[in-house]
Write a protein that holds these residues in place. Structure first.
Motif, PDB file in Angstrom:
ATOM      1  N   VAL A  92       0.497   8.499   6.785  1.00  0.00           N
ATOM      2  CA  VAL A  92       0.175   7.545   7.856  1.00  0.00           C
ATOM      3  C   VAL A  92       0.760   6.172   7.542  1.00  0.00           C
ATOM      4  O   VAL A  92       1.354   5.528   8.407  1.00  0.00           O
ATOM      5  CB  VAL A  92      -1.355   7.461   8.068  1.00  0.00           C
ATOM      6  CG1 VAL A  92      -1.711   6.316   9.005  1.00  0.00           C
ATOM      7  CG2 VAL A  92      -1.888   8.779   8.594  1.00  0.00           C
ATOM      8  N   VAL A  93       0.613   5.757   6.298  1.00  0.00           N
ATOM      9  CA  VAL A  93       1.136   4.444   5.919  1.00  0.00           C
ATOM     10  C   VAL A  93       2.640   4.373   6.158  1.00  0.00           C
ATOM     11  O   VAL A  93       3.152   3.376   6.669  1.00  0.00           O
ATOM     12  CB  VAL A  93       0.795   4.103   4.450  1.00  0.00           C
ATOM     13  CG1 VAL A  93       1.602   2.918   3.963  1.00  0.00           C
ATOM     14  CG2 VAL A  93      -0.691   3.823   4.315  1.00  0.00           C
ATOM     15  N   VAL A  95       0.829  -1.192   0.000  1.00  0.00           N
ATOM     16  CA  VAL A  95       0.000   0.000   0.000  1.00  0.00           C
ATOM     17  C   VAL A  95       0.872   1.254   0.000  1.00  0.00           C
ATOM     18  O   VAL A  95       0.488   2.305  -0.494  1.00  0.00           O
ATOM     19  CB  VAL A  95      -0.930  -0.139   1.232  1.00  0.00           C
ATOM     20  CG1 VAL A  95      -1.111   1.144   1.951  1.00  0.00           C
ATOM     21  CG2 VAL A  95      -2.238  -0.773   0.824  1.00  0.00           C
ATOM     22  N   LEU A 107       3.247   3.934   9.860  1.00  0.00           N
ATOM     23  CA  LEU A 107       2.857   2.593  10.310  1.00  0.00           C
ATOM     24  C   LEU A 107       3.889   1.570   9.862  1.00  0.00           C
ATOM     25  O   LEU A 107       4.282   0.686  10.626  1.00  0.00           O
ATOM     26  CB  LEU A 107       1.482   2.215   9.755  1.00  0.00           C
ATOM     27  CG  LEU A 107       0.282   2.978  10.303  1.00  0.00           C
ATOM     28  CD1 LEU A 107      -0.989   2.543   9.590  1.00  0.00           C
ATOM     29  CD2 LEU A 107       0.138   2.771  11.808  1.00  0.00           C
ATOM     30  N   PHE A 128      -2.998   9.810   3.719  1.00  0.00           N
ATOM     31  CA  PHE A 128      -2.902   8.355   3.655  1.00  0.00           C
ATOM     32  C   PHE A 128      -1.442   7.921   3.538  1.00  0.00           C
ATOM     33  O   PHE A 128      -0.946   7.106   4.310  1.00  0.00           O
ATOM     34  CB  PHE A 128      -3.708   7.851   2.457  1.00  0.00           C
ATOM     35  CG  PHE A 128      -3.668   6.364   2.259  1.00  0.00           C
ATOM     36  CD1 PHE A 128      -4.470   5.535   3.025  1.00  0.00           C
ATOM     37  CD2 PHE A 128      -2.824   5.798   1.309  1.00  0.00           C
ATOM     38  CE1 PHE A 128      -4.440   4.155   2.848  1.00  0.00           C
ATOM     39  CE2 PHE A 128      -2.788   4.424   1.129  1.00  0.00           C
ATOM     40  CZ  PHE A 128      -3.590   3.603   1.901  1.00  0.00           C
TER      41      PHE A 128
END
Lengths: 167, 167
Positions: free
Chosen positions: B132-133, B115, B136, B129
């Motif tokens: 954040v990815v 992703v 993470l 997005f």
DNA sequence: CTAAACTTTCAATACTTTCTGAAAGTTTAT
DNA sequence: ATAAACTTTCAGAAAGTATTGAAAGTTTAG
């Protein structure tokens, strides 16, 4: 892969992860959604994005707030409640650690302490039991301390130490 | 508290803990039973002690063997199969860590990597997005390394380091 | 106060997981 | 080979968990 696919895949995966972490699938999905959203979302937004009912959305948002990883936001001039998630991954990890400690480690520690007081008769079974309980209790207490340290740790201090451990 | 009560309480508690650890209640209970037993137990012994069916006992013993924390023992002169559990709590913890890494961390890491390659368009959503990815993914990779270190660690070395951390 | 906007609850239902027990399968002793 | 001892499987039952949606409850604006 395009953004919308990627988003769906992440939400799905975070839902699965949730199930192994004491949350449930929907809690995980709502959390993922809030994490990646640049602005707070309303219950309706969440219902729509995940195609779930009002009741389901409401209950799981509530549960996430109980875990302390989602909070209400009042948007000026809006009557609806909006929600946002903790985005600092370290704060998140600490919060999850705190909750799991409370929900899992504390109960077993309590039992181990109780059971450690049990009378030993002279049977093999009883002696082995006592021995195993002592070891478990010792281990659980050490884990508890470690977890406490982690929960209280400042990010950099913790990582500095951990990185040393990993060479 | 007497031994027999204490035993029941521990088995019960270990069953509950199992549920939050990717095992199920029965797996936890069987494991507790084997841990505290001074000698290996047969399927029948387990069925009787826990009042469960043959099928249930068989399936969950098997699952515990898959996890690598229970093993078969052949008793000389006996035709039945007997089972014993890993009793070294450290070996146990490492084995559980190894399995959970495989079952939980690896899948989410795979998704995060995938992703993370997704195309970003210029929207706020898409940018958030991506951000954040990335965080993470970074966190998951660090956790993976830490876990690997733990899995490979010798007990004393690991605790020495951990104890230093805890002052 | 009243009505609209919004949130919460909960009984009914759908779904998932676990468990049973009997039948099928396998191994061992003779 | 065969029969007893033992293990595995699996379809259906039971238990546990998640979800819906409509009704009840609450808050706010006017």
């Amino acid at each position: 892969m395009k953004y919308t696919e990627a988003k769906q895949e992440l939400i799905q995966a975070w839902g699965n992860l949730g199930s192994s972490w004491g949350l449930n699938k929907t809690m995980g999905q709502i959390h993922a959604l809030l994490m990646i959203s640049p602005k707070p979302l309303s219950t309706e937004d969440i219902m729509e994005e995940l195609s779930i009912s009002r009741g389901n959305a409401n209950m799981n948002i509530r549960a996430l707030m109980d875990w302390g990883i989602v909070s209400k936001v009042a948007l000026p001039g809006e009557r609806k409640e909006y929600f946002k998630s903790e985005k600092d991954i370290w704060a998140l990890a600490r919060q999850v650690a705190r909750e799991r400690r409370k929900r899992e480690l504390e109960p077993i520690l309590k039992v181990l302490k109780e059971v450690n007081e049990a009378q030993t008769d002279s049977s093999d079974e009883s002696k082995e039991f006592k021995k195993v309980v002592k070891e478990l209790k010792n281990f659980a207490e050490k884990s508890d301390n470690l977890l406490e340290t982690f929960i209280k740790a400042e990010e950099s201090w913790f990582w500095n130490t951990v990185l040393k451990m990993m060479k």
